[in-house]
Motif scaffolding. Structure first.
Motif, short mmCIF file in Angstrom:
data_model
loop_
_atom_site.label_atom_id
_atom_site.label_comp_id
_atom_site.label_asym_id
_atom_site.label_seq_id
_atom_site.Cartn_x
_atom_site.Cartn_y
_atom_site.Cartn_z
N PRO A 43 5.22 74.70 78.30
CA PRO A 43 4.75 74.57 76.91
C PRO A 43 4.70 73.11 76.49
O PRO A 43 5.58 72.32 76.83
CB PRO A 43 5.80 75.35 76.11
N ILE A 44 3.64 72.76 75.77
CA ILE A 44 3.43 71.38 75.34
C ILE A 44 3.65 71.27 73.84
O ILE A 44 3.24 72.14 73.07
CB ILE A 44 2.00 70.91 75.70
N LYS A 45 4.29 70.21 73.42
CA LYS A 45 4.51 69.96 72.00
C LYS A 45 3.28 69.25 71.45
O LYS A 45 3.04 68.08 71.76
CB LYS A 45 5.78 69.12 71.80
N SER A 46 2.51 69.94 70.64
CA SER A 46 1.18 69.46 70.25
C SER A 46 1.22 68.24 69.33
O SER A 46 0.24 67.49 69.26
CB SER A 46 0.40 70.59 69.57
N ASP A 47 2.34 68.01 68.63
CA ASP A 47 2.37 66.90 67.68
C ASP A 47 2.88 65.60 68.30
O ASP A 47 3.06 64.61 67.61
CB ASP A 47 3.23 67.26 66.47
N ILE A 48 3.10 65.59 69.62
CA ILE A 48 3.50 64.36 70.30
C ILE A 48 2.26 63.52 70.59
O ILE A 48 1.36 63.94 71.32
CB ILE A 48 4.26 64.65 71.61
N GLU A 49 2.18 62.36 69.99
CA GLU A 49 1.09 61.42 70.24
C GLU A 49 1.69 60.07 70.62
O GLU A 49 2.70 59.65 70.05
CB GLU A 49 0.21 61.26 69.00
N PHE A 50 1.07 59.41 71.57
CA PHE A 50 1.56 58.11 72.02
C PHE A 50 1.09 57.03 71.06
O PHE A 50 -0.08 56.98 70.69
CB PHE A 50 1.10 57.83 73.44
N GLU A 51 2.01 56.18 70.69
CA GLU A 51 1.72 55.11 69.75
C GLU A 51 1.12 53.93 70.49
O GLU A 51 1.78 53.30 71.32
CB GLU A 51 3.00 54.70 69.03
N LYS A 52 -0.15 53.63 70.22
CA LYS A 52 -0.82 52.53 70.90
C LYS A 52 -0.09 51.22 70.59
O LYS A 52 0.26 50.95 69.45
CB LYS A 52 -2.29 52.45 70.48
N GLY A 53 0.12 50.43 71.61
CA GLY A 53 0.89 49.19 71.47
C GLY A 53 2.37 49.38 71.73
O GLY A 53 3.11 48.39 71.72
N GLU A 54 2.80 50.61 71.98
CA GLU A 54 4.21 50.88 72.29
C GLU A 54 4.64 50.08 73.52
O GLU A 54 3.93 50.03 74.52
CB GLU A 54 4.38 52.37 72.55
N MET A 55 5.81 49.46 73.42
CA MET A 55 6.32 48.67 74.54
C MET A 55 7.81 48.95 74.72
O MET A 55 8.58 48.85 73.77
CB MET A 55 6.07 47.18 74.32
N LEU A 56 8.20 49.30 75.94
CA LEU A 56 9.57 49.64 76.26
C LEU A 56 10.06 48.73 77.38
O LEU A 56 9.37 48.56 78.38
CB LEU A 56 9.67 51.10 76.71
N THR A 57 11.25 48.18 77.22
CA THR A 57 11.84 47.30 78.23
C THR A 57 13.09 47.95 78.79
O THR A 57 13.96 48.39 78.03
CB THR A 57 12.17 45.92 77.65
N TYR A 58 13.18 48.01 80.12
CA TYR A 58 14.32 48.62 80.81
C TYR A 58 14.98 47.59 81.72
O TYR A 58 14.31 46.71 82.28
CB TYR A 58 13.87 49.80 81.67
N VAL A 272 19.80 52.68 84.78
CA VAL A 272 18.62 52.06 84.17
C VAL A 272 18.63 52.42 82.69
O VAL A 272 18.67 53.60 82.34
CB VAL A 272 17.33 52.54 84.84
N ASP A 273 18.60 51.42 81.84
CA ASP A 273 18.74 51.65 80.41
C ASP A 273 17.62 50.95 79.63
O ASP A 273 17.22 49.83 79.97
CB ASP A 273 20.08 51.12 79.92
N VAL A 274 17.17 51.61 78.58
CA VAL A 274 16.24 50.95 77.67
C VAL A 274 17.03 49.93 76.86
O VAL A 274 18.11 50.23 76.33
CB VAL A 274 15.52 51.97 76.74
N VAL A 275 16.54 48.69 76.82
CA VAL A 275 17.26 47.61 76.13
C VAL A 275 16.46 47.05 74.96
O VAL A 275 17.00 46.31 74.13
CB VAL A 275 17.62 46.47 77.11
N LYS A 276 15.19 47.39 74.91
CA LYS A 276 14.35 46.88 73.83
C LYS A 276 13.16 47.83 73.65
O LYS A 276 12.66 48.40 74.61
CB LYS A 276 13.84 45.48 74.16
N TYR A 277 12.75 47.99 72.42
CA TYR A 277 11.54 48.78 72.18
C TYR A 277 10.75 48.19 71.02
O TYR A 277 11.30 47.51 70.15
CB TYR A 277 11.86 50.25 71.92
N LYS A 278 9.45 48.48 71.03
CA LYS A 278 8.56 47.94 70.00
C LYS A 278 7.41 48.92 69.81
O LYS A 278 6.90 49.49 70.76
CB LYS A 278 8.03 46.57 70.44
N GLY A 279 7.03 49.12 68.57
CA GLY A 279 5.85 49.93 68.26
C GLY A 279 6.07 51.43 68.31
O GLY A 279 5.10 52.18 68.41
N LEU A 280 7.31 51.89 68.20
CA LEU A 280 7.56 53.33 68.16
C LEU A 280 7.21 53.89 66.79
O LEU A 280 7.12 53.17 65.80
CB LEU A 280 9.03 53.63 68.47
N LYS A 281 7.05 55.23 66.72
CA LYS A 281 6.76 55.85 65.44
C LYS A 281 7.92 55.66 64.47
O LYS A 281 7.72 55.46 63.26
CB LYS A 281 6.51 57.34 65.63
#
Length: 288
Positions: A43-58, A272-281
């Motif tokens: 099953p897919i969650k229909s309201d999940i949309e990727f935020e353009k410009g999203e940046m994740l650092t690990y 492995v850990d996320v250490v920085k994020y940018k452009g999330l909802k």
């Protein structure tokens, strides 16, 4: 601890699990016999949309050392590739710290995947790992189950190699699969359910199976975060150890970002850990 190139390769290969699960795809998985549900189309969650410009650092850590860093960036623009409207995602990875002095790694992985189906139209790699180099382009024909591959060494660009490979229709590359897992409605799954995907890696198609382990509050740099926990179903091998040697956590919020991975290796554990994020909802919220 003896830091050598074998340790570095094990560490960095595990590091890339969070970026697209490359290590998992290079080992064929066993089929699981279970009373739980096995989903080929979860099953897919229909309201999940990727935020353009999203940046994740690990950052990947091995023992007390930082071993590698990767940045996953979703381009702000939609691109037309092979007649399809596609997201473009760049994953840049490098060795850092004492590992960076021992073995230089500078990798760029790139995926163009369909904005509606999330299946890739094209996948590219630009690899520098010690003395090893590679330029690779894979063009996917999802309908007919074909991959057109081109590759060459950086130092010898005129000498290009071409070959067509077979795959299952509706197959993911290591990056598109990473985004696909973010869209699944895990609230409709129960602990022990299995997600099955078709994947293509290094000239071969694979069945890629992930077991859902339930919900958990996982510790991150940003506090304890509500998350969904998963683990690939792995065959016995000489790289990993334990019942669930690899686990990864995806945030239980509107962002659905991978937060953390733990890999139990024969040479020790890699985190492995996320250490920085940018452009999330929205900002990551601490669990109560």
């Amino acid at each position: 601890m003896n830091i050598d190139k074998n340790n570095i390769k094990l560490t960095l290969s595990s590091f890339y699990v969070i970026l697209g699960l490359s290590t998992l795809l290079t080992s064929k998985t066993f089929c699981q016999t279970t009373t739980n549900t096995r989903y080929e189309q979860p099953p897919i969650k229909s309201d999940i949309e990727f935020e353009k410009g999203e940046m994740l650092t690990y950052v990947a850590g091995y023992a007390m050392f930082d071993a590698g860093q990767a940045v996953v960036k979703l381009d702000k623009n939609i691109h037309e590739v092979n007649g399809q409207e596609c997201y473009k995602v760049d994953v840049t990875g490098k060795s850092i710290g004492v590992f960076g002095f021992t073995m230089k790694i500078r990798d760029l992985w790139q995926s163009y995947f369909n904005t509606e189906t999330l299946y890739p139209a094209q996948f590219n790699r630009d690899i520098l790992e010690g003395s090893y180099t590679l330029i690779e382009q894979l063009d996917f024909d999802q309908e007919n189950g074909k991959v057109d591959a081109m590759w060459h060494k950086k130092e010898d660009p005129p000498k290009k190699n071409y070959k067509e490979y077979e795959m299952q229709p509706n197959t993911h590359d290591v990056i598109s699969g990473y985004y696909y897992l973010r869209t699944i409605d895990y609230d409709q799954l129960v602990k022990g359910d299995t997600i099955t995907m078709n994947a293509f890696w290094e000239n071969e198609g694979y069945d890629f199976n992930i077991i859902y382990l339930g919900k958990e509050k996982v510790y991150t740099k940003f506090g304890r975060i509500e998350s969904f926990v998963m683990s690939p179903i792995m065959p016995e091998n000489q790289l990993f150890s334990g019942t669930h040697p690899i686990k990864f956590w995806v945030s239980d919020d509107v962002n659905r970002i991978p937060l953390k991975i733990q890999a139990e290796l024969i040479v020790g554990a890699v985190n492995v850990d996320v250490v920085k994020y940018k452009g999330l909802k929205q900002k990551l919220k601490k669990a109560k």
